[in-house]
Design a protein around this motif. Structure first.
Motif, PDB file in Angstrom:
ATOM      1  N   GLY A 245      -4.673  50.105  82.517  1.00  0.00           N
ATOM      2  CA  GLY A 245      -5.922  49.366  82.727  1.00  0.00           C
ATOM      3  C   GLY A 245      -5.873  47.914  82.329  1.00  0.00           C
ATOM      4  O   GLY A 245      -6.912  47.249  82.276  1.00  0.00           O
ATOM      5  N   CYS A 246      -4.674  47.399  82.056  1.00  0.00           N
ATOM      6  CA  CYS A 246      -4.541  46.001  81.629  1.00  0.00           C
ATOM      7  C   CYS A 246      -3.618  45.228  82.583  1.00  0.00           C
ATOM      8  O   CYS A 246      -2.551  45.715  82.947  1.00  0.00           O
ATOM      9  N   TRP A 247      -4.054  44.017  82.945  1.00  0.00           N
ATOM     10  CA  TRP A 247      -3.241  43.142  83.782  1.00  0.00           C
ATOM     11  C   TRP A 247      -2.675  42.038  82.899  1.00  0.00           C
ATOM     12  O   TRP A 247      -3.401  41.184  82.402  1.00  0.00           O
ATOM     13  N   PHE A 248      -1.342  42.070  82.718  1.00  0.00           N
ATOM     14  CA  PHE A 248      -0.698  41.135  81.799  1.00  0.00           C
ATOM     15  C   PHE A 248       0.015  39.969  82.498  1.00  0.00           C
ATOM     16  O   PHE A 248       0.618  39.131  81.836  1.00  0.00           O
ATOM     17  N   LEU A 249      -0.033  39.926  83.827  1.00  0.00           N
ATOM     18  CA  LEU A 249       0.763  38.934  84.557  1.00  0.00           C
ATOM     19  C   LEU A 249       0.018  37.645  84.871  1.00  0.00           C
ATOM     20  O   LEU A 249       0.564  36.769  85.524  1.00  0.00           O
ATOM     21  N   GLY A 250      -1.224  37.539  84.445  1.00  0.00           N
ATOM     22  CA  GLY A 250      -1.964  36.308  84.664  1.00  0.00           C
ATOM     23  C   GLY A 250      -2.773  36.315  85.946  1.00  0.00           C
ATOM     24  O   GLY A 250      -2.516  37.091  86.872  1.00  0.00           O
ATOM     25  N   ALA A 251      -3.754  35.409  86.012  1.00  0.00           N
ATOM     26  CA  ALA A 251      -4.669  35.355  87.152  1.00  0.00           C
ATOM     27  C   ALA A 251      -3.957  34.973  88.456  1.00  0.00           C
ATOM     28  O   ALA A 251      -4.299  35.466  89.528  1.00  0.00           O
TER      29      ALA A 251
ATOM     30  N   GLU B  58      -8.114  41.490  83.118  1.00  0.00           N
ATOM     31  CA  GLU B  58      -8.701  42.072  84.320  1.00  0.00           C
ATOM     32  C   GLU B  58      -8.145  41.363  85.548  1.00  0.00           C
ATOM     33  O   GLU B  58      -7.680  40.222  85.465  1.00  0.00           O
ATOM     34  N   CYS B  59      -8.169  42.055  86.692  1.00  0.00           N
ATOM     35  CA  CYS B  59      -7.684  41.466  87.943  1.00  0.00           C
ATOM     36  C   CYS B  59      -8.770  41.653  88.996  1.00  0.00           C
ATOM     37  O   CYS B  59      -8.862  42.695  89.648  1.00  0.00           O
ATOM     38  N   VAL B  60      -9.629  40.633  89.143  1.00  0.00           N
ATOM     39  CA  VAL B  60     -10.763  40.704  90.070  1.00  0.00           C
ATOM     40  C   VAL B  60     -10.749  39.494  90.991  1.00  0.00           C
ATOM     41  O   VAL B  60     -10.461  38.381  90.557  1.00  0.00           O
ATOM     42  N   ILE B  61     -11.064  39.714  92.264  1.00  0.00           N
ATOM     43  CA  ILE B  61     -11.128  38.614  93.222  1.00  0.00           C
ATOM     44  C   ILE B  61     -12.506  38.579  93.869  1.00  0.00           C
ATOM     45  O   ILE B  61     -13.223  39.576  93.885  1.00  0.00           O
ATOM     46  N   TYR B  62     -12.864  37.409  94.408  1.00  0.00           N
ATOM     47  CA  TYR B  62     -14.148  37.240  95.079  1.00  0.00           C
ATOM     48  C   TYR B  62     -13.944  37.415  96.570  1.00  0.00           C
ATOM     49  O   TYR B  62     -13.041  36.837  97.164  1.00  0.00           O
ATOM     50  N   VAL B  63     -14.801  38.230  97.179  1.00  0.00           N
ATOM     51  CA  VAL B  63     -14.754  38.436  98.626  1.00  0.00           C
ATOM     52  C   VAL B  63     -16.134  38.164  99.197  1.00  0.00           C
ATOM     53  O   VAL B  63     -17.087  38.894  98.904  1.00  0.00           O
ATOM     54  N   HIS B  64     -16.252  37.109  99.994  1.00  0.00           N
ATOM     55  CA  HIS B  64     -17.532  36.764 100.620  1.00  0.00           C
ATOM     56  C   HIS B  64     -17.892  37.839 101.644  1.00  0.00           C
ATOM     57  O   HIS B  64     -17.019  38.342 102.353  1.00  0.00           O
ATOM     58  N   PRO B  65     -19.162  38.211 101.736  1.00  0.00           N
ATOM     59  CA  PRO B  65     -19.574  39.242 102.707  1.00  0.00           C
ATOM     60  C   PRO B  65     -19.132  38.953 104.137  1.00  0.00           C
ATOM     61  O   PRO B  65     -18.722  39.860 104.863  1.00  0.00           O
ATOM     62  N   VAL B  66     -19.215  37.684 104.553  1.00  0.00           N
ATOM     63  CA  VAL B  66     -18.781  37.321 105.910  1.00  0.00           C
ATOM     64  C   VAL B  66     -17.277  37.550 106.060  1.00  0.00           C
ATOM     65  O   VAL B  66     -16.807  38.026 107.093  1.00  0.00           O
TER      66      VAL B  66
END
Length: 343
Positions: free
Chosen positions: A107-113, A195-203
């Motif tokens: 559950g951990c992301w250690f490689l950076g954004a 954490e490893c999260v990205i933004y995805v626009h609805p369009v």
């Protein structure tokens, strides 16, 4: 699902997650700003590592055998096999995504954004390229079966190579543009460190579903339905002992192509079965339906398809079995082995 969407590998990570009462921090020295590590028993952790590592190794190894076989033996340098080579490269790439999943197992992301964004874009590019390649395979079989007399002139090696390059370049450009904000602002949407999260626009999400699923799948289904109809009519003609010279010559041309179409049809059907659920879940998620268990299953199917393709080749293509023997017996290292009649 909100404005933020995790990567494919992060969705699949849910498969290995438990919900413990206590969890350690990914970065203990950061205190509350750190994400929490998933705590599980040693035996479960070892089992998960073995399973995921085995899938990754098998996927990479089998697809590497396909890549080596088609690249090395000149007899296999046909437009259709070049398309299979492109599909193998895509599946080979997906095999490496499993490595990132193993890194995420706690559950951990250690490689950076930055690597988080790269992993996400890389995964989407490989998946889109495989969809595009299957479309090209369908076009190839459509021309071979429905217009066999002009197949050699319409479908050439150079045209196949150009289409493959355009497919990969288009997939890369499309997903880089989709994730351009994440690339420029990596890590902005992480709620905690690790954490490893990205933004995805609805369009952007709608465009992805339309361009990477609805349009390609529609083309694949329409073309293969046409191929199936022609195959049925050819079979009926052969059973009725048609002796018209023009039709008979056409039947001779089509027989081998029909056999190839059936083999590739298995690849296409399995591909659709593995990929369709993923996009259907993306679509329902966009409509407000949320289900972590759904993501677990469908993302697992997408990844597992990359292992299934070379397994299908083992059963359907005698030349692939011969190539595997040549590789493991090291005959492939002998001078002139590339000219061997592997067919």
């Amino acid at each position: 699902s909100g404005p933020a969407s995790t990567s494919l590998s992060h969705h699949l990570l849910l498969l290995t997650m438990s919900t413990p009462d206590e969890a350690e921090l990914c970065y203990p020295h950061l205190g509350n700003s750190s994400c929490r590590r998933i705590v599980r028993s040693h035996s479960v952790s070892v089992l998960l590592h073995i399973i995921l590592s085995s899938i990754s190794v098998l996927t990479v190894t089998l697809n590497l055998l396909v890549i080596i076989s088609i690249s090395h033996f000149r007899k296999l340098h046909t437009p259709t096999n070049f398309l299979l080579l492109s599909l193998a490269v895509s599946d080979f790439s997906v095999g490496f995504v499993w490595v990132f999943l193993i890194l995420l197992i706690d559950g951990c992301w250690f490689l950076g954004a930055g690597w988080c964004v790269f992993n996400t874009v890389f995964c989407y590019v490989a998946t889109s390229a495989s969809v595009g390649t299957v479309v090209l395979i369908s076009v190839d079989r459509y021309v071979a079966v429905c217009d066999p007399m002009h197949y050699q002139t319409k479908v050439t090696k150079n045209r196949a190579k150009i289409c493959i390059v355009l497919c990969w370049a288009g997939s890369t450009l499309f997903h880089c543009l989709r994730k351009i904000y994440n690339i420029e602002n990596s890590g902005e949407f992480d709620s905690c460190t690790g954490e490893c999260v990205i933004y995805v626009h609805p369009v952007s999400r709608i465009m992805n579903i339309v361009l990477s699923f609805i349009i390609p799948i529609s083309i694949i289904v329409v073309l293969y339905v046409r191929v199936f109809m022609v195959a049925v009519s050819q079979a009926q003609a052969m059973r009725s002992h048609v002796t018209v010279v023009t039709l008979q010559s056409s039947l001779n041309v089509n027989r081998s192509e029909l056999k190839a179409a059936r083999a590739l049809g298995v690849v296409v059907v399995v591909f659709l079965m593995c990929l369709t659920p993923f996009y259907l879940v993306l679509l329902t998620t966009g409509l407000g339906v949320k289900s972590a268990s759904s993501y677990i299953f469908v993302v697992g199917l997408v990844f597992f398809n990359s292992l299934l393709n070379p397994v299908i080749y083992v059963f359907l293509y005698p030349w692939f079995r011969k190539c595997v023997k040549c590789v493991f017996s090291l005959q492939i290292l002998k001078s002139g082995s590339s000219e061997a009649n592997i067919l």
